[in-house]
Design a protein around this motif. Sequence first.
Motif, mmCIF file in Angstrom:
data_model
loop_
_atom_site.group_PDB
_atom_site.id
_atom_site.type_symbol
_atom_site.label_atom_id
_atom_site.label_comp_id
_atom_site.label_asym_id
_atom_site.label_seq_id
_atom_site.Cartn_x
_atom_site.Cartn_y
_atom_site.Cartn_z
ATOM 1 N N CYS A 91 0.767 -1.178 -0.068
ATOM 2 C CA CYS A 91 -0.011 -0.041 0.075
ATOM 3 C C CYS A 91 0.779 1.426 -0.004
ATOM 4 N N PHE A 98 -8.616 9.400 -1.882
ATOM 5 C CA PHE A 98 -8.912 8.453 -2.814
ATOM 6 C C PHE A 98 -8.843 7.107 -1.934
ATOM 7 N N ASP A 99 -8.976 7.281 -0.569
ATOM 8 C CA ASP A 99 -9.001 6.049 0.534
ATOM 9 C C ASP A 99 -10.427 5.745 0.507
ATOM 10 N N LEU A 100 -10.804 4.750 -0.297
ATOM 11 C CA LEU A 100 -12.360 4.113 -0.186
ATOM 12 C C LEU A 100 -12.576 3.495 1.132
ATOM 13 N N ASP A 101 -11.657 2.778 1.718
ATOM 14 C CA ASP A 101 -11.934 2.017 2.762
ATOM 15 C C ASP A 101 -11.671 2.535 3.945
ATOM 16 N N LEU A 126 -3.573 3.795 0.523
ATOM 17 C CA LEU A 126 -4.073 3.450 -0.818
ATOM 18 C C LEU A 126 -3.630 2.241 -0.981
ATOM 19 N N ASP A 146 -6.042 -1.254 -6.122
ATOM 20 C CA ASP A 146 -7.214 -0.607 -6.477
ATOM 21 C C ASP A 146 -7.601 0.861 -6.433
ATOM 22 N N GLU A 147 -7.390 1.371 -5.157
ATOM 23 C CA GLU A 147 -7.643 2.864 -4.996
ATOM 24 C C GLU A 147 -6.509 3.631 -5.749
#
Length: 151
Positions: A103, A132-135, A140, A143-144
């Motif tokens: 990451c 952009f940190d979706l979770d 990151l 996928d992000e």
Amino acid sequence: MVVASKSKPSSSSELGSLFAAFDKDADGRISAAELRLCMRATLGEDVSAEDAEALVASVDADGDGLLDGDEFARLVHAEVEEEERHRGLRLAFGMYEMEGEGCITPTSLKRMLSRLGAHQEIDDCRAMICRFDLDGDGVLSFDEFKIMMSA
């Protein structure tokens, strides 16, 4: 998902051979079912019926639900280009990741930006990642990172 073999067909005869291999009933057209069957048998990729139909539809210029030779060539070339793009993103991700954790952390982002001549504070790097940190884990994932690079 990759329709072509692991390397790009280098000639129209190779592409023709690949088309013939996928065209199981030799009718000059490839159905979604044939595409799915061949991807499983020759490439080991298990593609759902819906995904196979979507692949066919993505290049089906005449709307008949089947791929002719030209449509198949467009599909193969699109898939090869996507694979090459993915490989490039993996390399770029590896440059930013730098810590072997799989990451991009605020620290690794700060370090890479500094190498590129853009000196940022760690809080600025956290803010960049946060966008952009979706979770919400503060780093990151690949996928992000892909999403970030396409934005």
